[in-house]
Design a protein around this motif. Sequence first.
Motif, PDB file in Angstrom:
ATOM      1  N   MET A  58       0.840  -1.204   0.000  1.00  0.00           N
ATOM      2  CA  MET A  58       0.000   0.000   0.000  1.00  0.00           C
ATOM      3  C   MET A  58       0.871   1.249   0.000  1.00  0.00           C
ATOM      4  O   MET A  58       1.775   1.367   0.817  1.00  0.00           O
ATOM      5  N   LYS A  59       0.639   2.153  -0.889  1.00  0.00           N
ATOM      6  CA  LYS A  59       1.394   3.400  -0.940  1.00  0.00           C
ATOM      7  C   LYS A  59       0.939   4.302   0.201  1.00  0.00           C
ATOM      8  O   LYS A  59      -0.208   4.287   0.613  1.00  0.00           O
ATOM      9  N   ILE A  60       1.896   5.089   0.746  1.00  0.00           N
ATOM     10  CA  ILE A  60       1.548   6.021   1.811  1.00  0.00           C
ATOM     11  C   ILE A  60       0.506   7.009   1.294  1.00  0.00           C
ATOM     12  O   ILE A  60       0.637   7.570   0.213  1.00  0.00           O
ATOM     13  N   GLY A  61      -0.514   7.221   2.080  1.00  0.00           N
ATOM     14  CA  GLY A  61      -1.552   8.165   1.696  1.00  0.00           C
ATOM     15  C   GLY A  61      -2.733   7.529   1.000  1.00  0.00           C
ATOM     16  O   GLY A  61      -3.748   8.176   0.813  1.00  0.00           O
ATOM     17  N   ASP A  62      -2.607   6.269   0.571  1.00  0.00           N
ATOM     18  CA  ASP A  62      -3.750   5.605  -0.042  1.00  0.00           C
ATOM     19  C   ASP A  62      -4.885   5.505   0.973  1.00  0.00           C
ATOM     20  O   ASP A  62      -4.646   5.216   2.145  1.00  0.00           O
ATOM     21  N   PRO A  63      -6.126   5.717   0.555  1.00  0.00           N
ATOM     22  CA  PRO A  63      -7.246   5.629   1.493  1.00  0.00           C
ATOM     23  C   PRO A  63      -7.372   4.234   2.105  1.00  0.00           C
ATOM     24  O   PRO A  63      -7.097   3.228   1.449  1.00  0.00           O
ATOM     25  N   ILE A  64      -7.770   4.206   3.370  1.00  0.00           N
ATOM     26  CA  ILE A  64      -7.988   2.952   4.083  1.00  0.00           C
ATOM     27  C   ILE A  64      -9.410   2.938   4.627  1.00  0.00           C
ATOM     28  O   ILE A  64      -9.890   3.944   5.148  1.00  0.00           O
ATOM     29  N   VAL A  65     -10.067   1.801   4.508  1.00  0.00           N
ATOM     30  CA  VAL A  65     -11.373   1.620   5.123  1.00  0.00           C
ATOM     31  C   VAL A  65     -11.197   0.658   6.298  1.00  0.00           C
ATOM     32  O   VAL A  65     -10.722  -0.470   6.119  1.00  0.00           O
ATOM     33  N   PHE A  66     -11.545   1.128   7.492  1.00  0.00           N
ATOM     34  CA  PHE A  66     -11.519   0.274   8.671  1.00  0.00           C
ATOM     35  C   PHE A  66     -12.908  -0.319   8.865  1.00  0.00           C
ATOM     36  O   PHE A  66     -13.919   0.384   8.714  1.00  0.00           O
ATOM     37  N   VAL A  67     -12.959  -1.592   9.188  1.00  0.00           N
ATOM     38  CA  VAL A  67     -14.231  -2.279   9.445  1.00  0.00           C
ATOM     39  C   VAL A  67     -14.203  -2.831  10.859  1.00  0.00           C
ATOM     40  O   VAL A  67     -13.236  -3.499  11.247  1.00  0.00           O
ATOM     41  N   VAL A  68     -15.240  -2.547  11.639  1.00  0.00           N
ATOM     42  CA  VAL A  68     -15.368  -3.131  12.975  1.00  0.00           C
ATOM     43  C   VAL A  68     -16.718  -3.839  13.051  1.00  0.00           C
ATOM     44  O   VAL A  68     -17.773  -3.197  13.031  1.00  0.00           O
ATOM     45  N   ASP A  69     -16.661  -5.166  13.112  1.00  0.00           N
ATOM     46  CA  ASP A  69     -17.882  -5.975  13.188  1.00  0.00           C
ATOM     47  C   ASP A  69     -17.519  -7.297  13.862  1.00  0.00           C
ATOM     48  O   ASP A  69     -16.543  -7.946  13.469  1.00  0.00           O
ATOM     49  N   ASP A  70     -18.281  -7.699  14.865  1.00  0.00           N
ATOM     50  CA  ASP A  70     -17.959  -8.925  15.595  1.00  0.00           C
ATOM     51  C   ASP A  70     -18.473 -10.184  14.899  1.00  0.00           C
ATOM     52  O   ASP A  70     -18.095 -11.294  15.270  1.00  0.00           O
ATOM     53  N   ASP A  71     -19.310 -10.027  13.877  1.00  0.00           N
ATOM     54  CA  ASP A  71     -19.836 -11.163  13.122  1.00  0.00           C
ATOM     55  C   ASP A  71     -18.829 -11.522  12.025  1.00  0.00           C
ATOM     56  O   ASP A  71     -18.625 -10.747  11.080  1.00  0.00           O
ATOM     57  N   SER A  72     -18.193 -12.691  12.162  1.00  0.00           N
ATOM     58  CA  SER A  72     -17.106 -13.042  11.246  1.00  0.00           C
ATOM     59  C   SER A  72     -17.559 -13.118   9.785  1.00  0.00           C
ATOM     60  O   SER A  72     -16.841 -12.658   8.885  1.00  0.00           O
TER      61      SER A  72
END
Length: 206
Positions: free
Chosen positions: A1-15
Amino acid sequence: MKIGDPIVFVVDDDSSMREALVDLIASVGLSVHAFTCAREFLDSRKPDAIACLVLDVRLPGLSGLDLQRELLRSQTPIPIIFITGHGDIPMSVHAMKAGAVEFLTKPYREQELLEAIQRAIDQDSVTRQHSAELRALQERYELLTPREREVFPRVTSGLLNKQIAAELGASEKTIKVHRGQVMHKMEAESLADLIRMAEKLGLPSN
């Protein structure tokens, strides 16, 4: 991943839901980091990059709304898209008032989620650009001498050099020099440019 590329964080307890979200987001070329709970997300080291958070409302321990409050308290804002199978209107209103980009109830359309993620990424990009511009302005402002900081708001409030000189007990020639230094150090191309800078810095008008 290049520095500055957008990141999407996901938080979900359902695998299964978490894996489906990761696959969907990755399918459009976005980097995605997934977490099982709010605490895991808070304790992780996150790269300094444009980002957004896809967040389940109901989580073990800290809920999604608790995490939103925690991020606001710690002054680490990140655009949030809430997803839930148990949403209600008061909950969604609360989340949106606290700055959430979107509140989606399961089952949601994949395109609807992807569009919300793009809006969130665009929002964070603009926010980060404004923050960078403000930091640069503050760094330039720090270069001003105490006297130049006295002259700055008087210039932007429209006072003439002789009026500023009278207020500060200095000669008009000296004020002219200070005024030139303020323009130079702040890298202002015009008075209008300097006025916009003063507004962004929150300087009081004289």
